[in-house]
Structures are given as structure tokens and as C-alpha cells.
Write an enzyme that holds these catalytic residues in place. Sequence first.
Site, PDB file in Angstrom:
ATOM      1  NE  ARG A  59     -12.162   7.504  -3.481  1.00 34.32           N
ATOM      2  CZ  ARG A  59     -12.081   8.873  -3.804  1.00 34.32           C
ATOM      3  NH1 ARG A  59     -13.130   9.639  -3.002  1.00 34.32           N
ATOM      4  NH2 ARG A  59     -11.105   9.451  -4.414  1.00 34.32           N
ATOM      5  CD  GLN A  78     -10.635  17.519  -4.220  1.00 30.84           C
ATOM      6  OE1 GLN A  78     -10.543  18.479  -4.731  1.00 30.84           O
ATOM      7  NE2 GLN A  78     -11.770  16.577  -3.998  1.00 30.84           N
ATOM      8  CG  HIS A 148     -15.531  13.039   2.654  1.00 27.74           C
ATOM      9  ND1 HIS A 148     -16.156  11.962   2.059  1.00 27.74           N
ATOM     10  CD2 HIS A 148     -15.318  13.754   1.517  1.00 27.74           C
ATOM     11  CE1 HIS A 148     -16.388  12.012   0.764  1.00 27.74           C
ATOM     12  NE2 HIS A 148     -15.747  13.190   0.287  1.00 27.74           N
ATOM     13  CG  ASP A 193     -20.123  17.106  -5.585  1.00 25.04           C
ATOM     14  OD1 ASP A 193     -20.390  17.323  -4.426  1.00 25.04           O
ATOM     15  OD2 ASP A 193     -19.210  16.952  -6.057  1.00 25.04           O
ATOM     16  CD  GLU A 258     -18.755  14.687   1.674  1.00 29.01           C
ATOM     17  OE1 GLU A 258     -18.224  15.370   1.600  1.00 29.01           O
ATOM     18  OE2 GLU A 258     -19.279  13.857   0.515  1.00 29.01           O
TER      19      GLU A 258
HETATM   20  C1  BG6 Z   1     -17.044  15.499  -2.088  1.00 32.10           C
HETATM   21  C2  BG6 Z   1     -16.950  16.474  -3.009  1.00 32.10           C
HETATM   22  O1  BG6 Z   1     -16.873  15.898  -0.793  1.00 32.10           O
HETATM   23  O2  BG6 Z   1     -15.749  14.547  -2.140  1.00 32.10           O
HETATM   24  C3  BG6 Z   1     -16.979  15.800  -4.348  1.00 32.10           C
HETATM   25  O3  BG6 Z   1     -18.255  17.256  -2.970  1.00 32.10           O
HETATM   26  C4  BG6 Z   1     -15.609  15.072  -4.602  1.00 32.10           C
HETATM   27  O4  BG6 Z   1     -16.911  16.786  -5.538  1.00 32.10           O
HETATM   28  C5  BG6 Z   1     -15.706  14.016  -3.248  1.00 32.10           C
HETATM   29  O5  BG6 Z   1     -15.593  14.275  -5.562  1.00 32.10           O
HETATM   30  C6  BG6 Z   1     -14.344  13.086  -3.334  1.00 32.10           C
HETATM   31  O6  BG6 Z   1     -13.123  13.917  -3.172  1.00 32.10           O
HETATM   32  P1  BG6 Z   1     -11.632  13.022  -2.961  1.00 32.10           P
HETATM   33  O7  BG6 Z   1     -10.813  14.130  -3.224  1.00 32.10           O
HETATM   34  O8  BG6 Z   1     -11.708  12.084  -1.844  1.00 32.10           O
HETATM   35  O9  BG6 Z   1     -11.712  12.224  -4.528  1.00 32.10           O
END
Ligand code: BG6
Length: 283
Positions: A59, A78, A148, A193, A258
Site C-alpha cells: 500500500r 482488483q 498508481h 476518486d 495515476e
Molecule cells: C484507485 C481507484 O486507482 O485505486 C480507487 O480509483 C481504489 O477506487 C484505489 O480505491 C485503491 O485500490 P486498491 O485495490 O489498491 O485498494
Amino acid sequence: MSSFEKTSYNGLEAIKISNGSSVVIVTLFGAHVCSWILDGEEQLFVSSIAKFDQSKAIRGGIPVVFPQFGRPNEIMAQHGFARNSIWTFVEAGEESYFALTDSQETMAVWPHSFRLSLSVKLDAKEMKIHLGVENTGSSALECHTLLHTYFRVDDITKTTVTGFGGLSFQDHLGDHATKENEGEVNTIDREVDREYQDYSSDKTVSVICGKQFDVQTKATLDGNSTSFDVVFWNAWIEKSKATGDLDDDAYKSYVCIEPGTIADLKRVEAGSKLLLCKNIRVV
Ligand code: BG6
């Protein structure tokens, strides 16, 4: 000239890339840029409760999103599998890079042959990241890509973002409608977002937080310009609380800008290459 050296980062195998007073650490898990120290100061945000046990993506820093953004294909994780995969470091002097190719695991969720490459180049105040997607199979593939990027800021309430003036965005929140940006300067005082589609490679997104991060992007398909998009994200209070690996106050200390190719899936023909190039300059 950059030098590359093996190191470890919170127990993960990593490569330290140095050029003068600029030092970047990239873990092999995810080819994840976890730290960028410039003139002694950390530029990227990493959550104080990020996990480094490979059970999920780190993270913070710069996760690589591929081959999907979000979760349109529910079979896949995701933001895809690249940020949770072990990449290889390919030593080639100044041109060293990180690589990921298809495997039994990737084929099980996404049946395509590919070769990803990620290179990081450092100049005085600048980091250039190139993410390449080569289709090594015999039929076309379709994918999203995105870098990201979590910028570290001292105080979100004193942070502004420019570069979205006059543009519309797709809101990822609430009614998911297309809306007009509020003005030339964006402040962050609630969850944000947003997806600004078809951004221009002549424009710069700037995060102004005492210092300034300037972000410029371009995308090409076999050397020809192709469209790209920019996501602007901050979890704010409730979502920080609800996110297991973000502490409750984390939203105060980061903003994500991002760049990626996500509005549509990019079609990459057999033998073709999609390239996403992002430059970050600290002013
Ligand atoms: C962003 C998305 O790119 O990533 C958000 O637009 C999302 O909606 C965020 O919450 C974090 O995603 P993750 O999968 O790393 O928790």
C-alpha cells in the site's frame, strides 16, 4: 549515470537505483517502486501498516496495475496480477529493467502470452518510469495499464492539484456521472476518486504541497501516440478507516495521481508493444 545494487526492503528482495542524491528502491514483488529519496527526503507515501508478506500489494509507492484496472473481470484480482507477482531483474548496465512474463498462474486468469518491462531512470530531480507491454502470443490481447503513484504530502489540507482545469471527469464515486472539473485548482477536502479520460501529453498534472511534483505522461502503441487517462484519488476519512492496510489518518499524507490506459481496453496485436511513459519532476 545510475547504479543498480541488490538490497532488501522490509524483508523483500529489492534493487536500489542511485544517481547522485536520488535513490529509488524497487522490490521484485510487483516491480514496486517503494521509496524515492531525493536530497535526503522521501517523496513517496507508503502506509505505516502496509503488508510486506506478499499476501497483497504494498500500500503506497507506485504499484503497477495490469492487465486490468478495478475488477471488470472478477476472476482476476482488483487492479490485476502484476502488483502481486514476482518480477525478474534483468541486468543490462544503464539499461537494466524489471520483467514479468506469462506463467501458469497468469494463464489461469488471463490466457495471453506477454512480456512486461518496467524501467526506472533518474535525472537530477526527475524519475522516468516506462512500463512496456509486449504481446508475445499469436493473437491480439486487450489490457489496461496504470502506474498508481502515491505522492507523499505533509498536509492534505494545504495541498492543491492543477492540470485538470477545463476538463471533465468520470466520477468513480456516487452516481458515477461525467462532471466538469471545478476550476483550475483542485483542493482535497473529501474523498476524491476521478478519472480524467484522454489526457494530453502536452499537459502537466502538478501536486503543490510546499514543493511541487510535476507529472507528464505519454502512451504509445508501436511507437505511435495513443490515448491515456489520469486517475486522481484520495481515500479521505471513512475509506481510510475501512481500508485494512491504511491507518485512520493516512489520507492526510498522500495524494494519488495515476496515469494509465484505462478508459478503454487497449488492443495489442501479436508482436506489438504498448508503452506507458511517466516523468515525475520535483520542483
Ligand atoms: C484507485 C481507484 O486507482 O485505486 C480507487 O480509483 C481504489 O477506487 C484505489 O480505491 C485503491 O485500490 P486498491 O485495490 O489498491 O485498494
